[in-house]
Design a protein around this motif. Structure first.
Motif, PDB file in Angstrom:
ATOM      1  N   ARG A 287       0.928  -1.126  -0.130  1.00 15.22           N
ATOM      2  CA  ARG A 287      -0.177   0.224   0.013  1.00 15.22           C
ATOM      3  C   ARG A 287       0.722   1.421   0.245  1.00 15.22           C
ATOM      4  O   ARG A 287       1.422   1.061   0.740  1.00 15.22           O
ATOM      5  CB  ARG A 287      -1.206   0.185   1.252  1.00 15.22           C
ATOM      6  N   GLU A 288       0.966   1.840  -0.988  1.00 10.18           N
ATOM      7  CA  GLU A 288       1.876   3.098  -1.704  1.00 10.18           C
ATOM      8  C   GLU A 288       3.111   2.695  -1.077  1.00 10.18           C
ATOM      9  O   GLU A 288       3.602   1.816  -1.848  1.00 10.18           O
ATOM     10  CB  GLU A 288       1.371   4.261  -0.325  1.00 10.18           C
TER      11      GLU A 288
ATOM     12  N   GLN B 146      -5.253  -3.237   6.163  1.00 15.51           N
ATOM     13  CA  GLN B 146      -4.938  -2.252   6.493  1.00 15.51           C
ATOM     14  C   GLN B 146      -4.106  -1.876   7.042  1.00 15.51           C
ATOM     15  O   GLN B 146      -4.032   0.072   7.967  1.00 15.51           O
ATOM     16  CB  GLN B 146      -6.672  -1.337   7.206  1.00 15.51           C
TER      17      GLN B 146
ATOM     18  N   GLU C   5      -2.017   7.791   1.587  1.00 13.08           N
ATOM     19  CA  GLU C   5      -3.622   8.335   2.429  1.00 13.08           C
ATOM     20  C   GLU C   5      -4.746   7.160   3.190  1.00 13.08           C
ATOM     21  O   GLU C   5      -5.417   7.769   4.391  1.00 13.08           O
ATOM     22  CB  GLU C   5      -4.046   8.358   0.769  1.00 13.08           C
ATOM     23  N   TYR C   6      -3.948   6.034   2.696  1.00 10.03           N
ATOM     24  CA  TYR C   6      -4.564   4.862   3.801  1.00 10.03           C
ATOM     25  C   TYR C   6      -4.597   4.899   5.379  1.00 10.03           C
ATOM     26  O   TYR C   6      -5.085   4.389   5.747  1.00 10.03           O
ATOM     27  CB  TYR C   6      -4.296   3.970   2.843  1.00 10.03           C
ATOM     28  N   ARG C   7      -3.753   5.708   5.279  1.00  8.48           N
ATOM     29  CA  ARG C   7      -3.667   5.964   7.015  1.00  8.48           C
ATOM     30  C   ARG C   7      -4.813   6.366   8.010  1.00  8.48           C
ATOM     31  O   ARG C   7      -4.935   6.232   8.786  1.00  8.48           O
ATOM     32  CB  ARG C   7      -2.216   6.338   7.061  1.00  8.48           C
ATOM     33  N   LEU C   8      -5.404   7.453   6.966  1.00 15.61           N
ATOM     34  CA  LEU C   8      -6.760   8.157   7.513  1.00 15.61           C
ATOM     35  C   LEU C   8      -6.569   8.740   9.002  1.00 15.61           C
ATOM     36  O   LEU C   8      -7.161   8.880   9.848  1.00 15.61           O
ATOM     37  CB  LEU C   8      -7.581   6.867   7.813  1.00 15.61           C
TER      38      LEU C   8
END
Length: 267
Positions: free
Chosen positions: A137-138, A145, A186-189
């Motif tokens: 992821r990235e 996640q 971005e996926y860290r949120l």
């Protein structure tokens, strides 16, 4: 998806160095020296490091990334490494895997960050096949996640290095030394460190991971285990390392500067 099986004959040679508990500063000095002065491919696996240590990327700014007060109070070492990437705190629960490659020995990989990252994701797809919901992821390795592997790179004219800190386990209290980064995937949120990362030990045994990593390397390289004089290499006075341990004075000066700015702002 896996990397196509390479031909068993004529594979490029990869020197394999297996270490256990070597201080991360010593490991980084070795890696930088091999990248700059050797003509060989190297895989370095260091199973844990001797003491909790914070490692920042070459452009990392301590005030933005670190809780300087607790770090100075607890005398946690802080290193600025020679590669890019983010900030991590590593200890005996961290497994380090480093790949140093000649670009001509992996000709299908363009010597730029994204292609190297994508190639590494396919390589570790072999390692984690059938285990968890592994993804790249990235710039992170994740199960679902949650991150368990952080990466950094450096690219020279003919060679590149890709190294990873794998969180097989971690001390929850140590995460408090790190600030939430202003630039995050971005996926860290905006999740906290504890919500964002996970422990590899919940998915696989430590030695199984190391053995699977070596096996994956053997699909793409002719792997040759060697013993390296780590202490001797570290004392090569002809080579100047850019990786450095930040002194307590340097950190204190940064902290004092921040305090002055805060007082000036509030006055």
């Amino acid at each position: 998806m896996t990397i196509p099986q390479a031909r068993k004959l004529g594979l490029p040679l990869m020197n394999l160095v297996r270490l256990k508990g070597i201080p991360i500063l010593q490991q980084l000095h070795l890696e930088e020296q091999l990248l700059r002065t050797s003509a060989d491919n190297w895989c370095i696996i260091n199973d844990g490091t001797n003491a909790p240590t914070i490692v920042m990327g070459m452009s990392g700014k301590p005030p933005e990334l670190l809780e300087l007060g607790p770090i100075l109070r607890d005398q946690v070492p802080v290193i600025r490494r020679f590669t890019g990437g983010g900030t991590v705190i590593v200890d005996h629960g961290t497994i380090f895997v480093t790949l140093i490659c000649n670009k001509d020995d992996v000709p299908d990989v363009q010597p730029y960050p994204r292609p190297i990252m994508a190639w590494s994701g396919l390589l570790y797809n072999e390692v984690f096949q059938g285990i968890g919901d592994f993804k790249l992821r990235e710039n992170d390795y994740v199960f679902g996640q949650r991150k368990f592997g952080g990466n950094a790179q450096s690219i020279t004219k003919n060679r590149w290095i890709h190294h990873t800190s794998f969180l097989w386990d971690y001390e929850a209290r140590n995460m408090a030394y790190l600030k939430l980064p202003t630039r995050a995937p971005e996926y860290r949120l905006a999740r906290s460190h504890m919500e964002f990362v996970c422990r590899m030990k919940e998915y696989m045994p430590r030695q199984v991971f190391i053995d699977r990593t070596v096996k994956a390397m053997e699909n793409h390289f002719s792997v040759r285990p060697i013993n390296l004089d780590i202490d001797g290499s570290a004392h090569d006075t002809k080579f100047v390392h850019s990786t450095k341990l930040l002194s307590e004075q340097e950190l204190e000066e940064v902290g004092a500067s921040l305090q002055e700015k805060s007082l000036s702002y509030n006055s």
